[in-house]
Design a protein around this motif. Sequence first.
Motif, mmCIF file in Angstrom:
data_model
loop_
_atom_site.group_PDB
_atom_site.id
_atom_site.type_symbol
_atom_site.label_atom_id
_atom_site.label_comp_id
_atom_site.label_asym_id
_atom_site.label_seq_id
_atom_site.Cartn_x
_atom_site.Cartn_y
_atom_site.Cartn_z
ATOM 1 N N LEU A 178 35.458 -15.077 -11.482
ATOM 2 C CA LEU A 178 36.466 -15.893 -12.162
ATOM 3 C C LEU A 178 36.174 -17.374 -11.969
ATOM 4 O O LEU A 178 36.241 -18.159 -12.923
ATOM 5 N N GLY A 179 35.867 -17.753 -10.752
ATOM 6 C CA GLY A 179 35.558 -19.158 -10.489
ATOM 7 C C GLY A 179 34.328 -19.626 -11.244
ATOM 8 O O GLY A 179 34.286 -20.742 -11.761
ATOM 9 N N SER A 180 33.324 -18.770 -11.316
ATOM 10 C CA SER A 180 32.107 -19.114 -12.055
ATOM 11 C C SER A 180 32.405 -19.283 -13.541
ATOM 12 O O SER A 180 31.801 -20.124 -14.219
ATOM 13 N N THR A 181 33.348 -18.491 -14.050
ATOM 14 C CA THR A 181 33.755 -18.631 -15.450
ATOM 15 C C THR A 181 34.378 -20.000 -15.691
ATOM 16 O O THR A 181 34.074 -20.672 -16.680
ATOM 17 N N GLN A 182 35.263 -20.410 -14.774
ATOM 18 C CA GLN A 182 35.895 -21.730 -14.900
ATOM 19 C C GLN A 182 34.847 -22.838 -14.863
ATOM 20 O O GLN A 182 34.908 -23.797 -15.645
ATOM 21 N N ILE A 183 33.885 -22.715 -13.975
ATOM 22 C CA ILE A 183 32.843 -23.735 -13.859
ATOM 23 C C ILE A 183 31.999 -23.779 -15.127
ATOM 24 O O ILE A 183 31.641 -24.861 -15.615
ATOM 25 N N LEU A 184 31.686 -22.619 -15.691
ATOM 26 C CA LEU A 184 30.892 -22.566 -16.923
ATOM 27 C C LEU A 184 31.627 -23.223 -18.078
ATOM 28 O O LEU A 184 31.039 -23.997 -18.847
ATOM 29 N N VAL A 185 32.920 -22.944 -18.206
ATOM 30 C CA VAL A 185 33.722 -23.559 -19.262
ATOM 31 C C VAL A 185 33.767 -25.075 -19.072
ATOM 32 O O VAL A 185 33.560 -25.847 -20.020
ATOM 33 N N SER A 186 34.009 -25.508 -17.836
ATOM 34 C CA SER A 186 34.074 -26.938 -17.540
ATOM 35 C C SER A 186 32.744 -27.613 -17.825
ATOM 36 O O SER A 186 32.698 -28.709 -18.398
ATOM 37 N N LEU A 187 31.659 -26.978 -17.422
ATOM 38 C CA LEU A 187 30.322 -27.551 -17.642
ATOM 39 C C LEU A 187 30.031 -27.707 -19.127
ATOM 40 O O LEU A 187 29.517 -28.742 -19.568
ATOM 41 N N THR A 188 30.378 -26.691 -19.920
ATOM 42 C CA THR A 188 30.122 -26.733 -21.360
ATOM 43 C C THR A 188 30.904 -27.854 -22.039
ATOM 44 O O THR A 188 30.349 -28.647 -22.805
ATOM 45 N N VAL A 189 32.207 -27.923 -21.752
ATOM 46 C CA VAL A 189 33.058 -28.934 -22.380
ATOM 47 C C VAL A 189 32.667 -30.335 -21.926
ATOM 48 O O VAL A 189 32.547 -31.259 -22.741
ATOM 49 N N ASN A 190 32.457 -30.513 -20.634
ATOM 50 C CA ASN A 190 32.128 -31.842 -20.125
ATOM 51 C C ASN A 190 30.759 -32.317 -20.576
ATOM 52 O O ASN A 190 30.543 -33.518 -20.766
ATOM 53 N N THR A 191 29.824 -31.393 -20.744
ATOM 54 C CA THR A 191 28.513 -31.780 -21.280
ATOM 55 C C THR A 191 28.676 -32.309 -22.700
ATOM 56 O O THR A 191 28.046 -33.308 -23.084
ATOM 57 N N THR A 192 29.519 -31.641 -23.480
ATOM 58 C CA THR A 192 29.799 -32.105 -24.844
ATOM 59 C C THR A 192 30.428 -33.490 -24.825
ATOM 60 O O THR A 192 30.080 -34.365 -25.636
ATOM 61 N N ILE A 193 31.361 -33.715 -23.897
ATOM 62 C CA ILE A 193 32.004 -35.022 -23.777
ATOM 63 C C ILE A 193 30.984 -36.097 -23.437
ATOM 64 O O ILE A 193 30.989 -37.186 -24.015
ATOM 65 N N VAL A 194 30.089 -35.799 -22.497
ATOM 66 C CA VAL A 194 29.070 -36.764 -22.092
ATOM 67 C C VAL A 194 28.168 -37.124 -23.270
ATOM 68 O O VAL A 194 27.852 -38.292 -23.505
ATOM 69 N N ILE A 195 27.769 -36.109 -24.033
ATOM 70 C CA ILE A 195 26.846 -36.328 -25.151
ATOM 71 C C ILE A 195 27.500 -37.085 -26.298
ATOM 72 O O ILE A 195 26.861 -37.896 -26.972
#
Length: 211
Positions: free
Chosen positions: A153-170
Amino acid sequence: MIPATTLMAFALIALGMVLTPGPNMMYLVSRSICQGRVAGLYSLAGVVLGFVIYLLLAAFGLTAVVMAVPFAYDTLRLAGAFYLGYLAWNTLKPGGRSPFQVKDLPEDSPRKLFFMGLLTNLLNPKIAVLYLSLLPQFVDVSKGHVLEQSLILGSTQILVSLTVNTTIVITASSIAHFLGRHPRWATFQRYLMGTVLGGLALKMALETRKA
């Protein structure tokens, strides 16, 4: 082990979390705009490490110590409230800027970018509270392997956060240019962001521990 519907529900909650304005988003946006996407990604790496630390603490039950000791919890809570208030003031003060406005800031080294991203995430006590209160609701003790379920579950949250935040950075720079061409939107966004941050800071400062 974890039903697909349960995992999807948790992922949707995680998505709502990461889309809510907060210190992580503010820091990533500011660094991506003023120093470029690479700097934003270094900062994001620190943020992700912060999530990993909180995940491990929650999975092994150590986060409960923070909740059990009033001084530890209150220290984190007040530090987070102060930081949110600082961000809100810098957004709303006369002559303040939107977090999406291009501004000149001294360039930081990759090491400092990483460390500040990590610190920004660790100083948010809501992350600890969220992992402690949210994860157990999605863990089915009857299925056993509680630690494994927590890590998934925690890894799922991290994956979602990583995906969204990478989009924000780009896309931060593109958003900044759009707001630059539409100053009314920039002003609206600045006051909206500042008000949200101020409200979160006040709520966090006045919040009391639940027995």
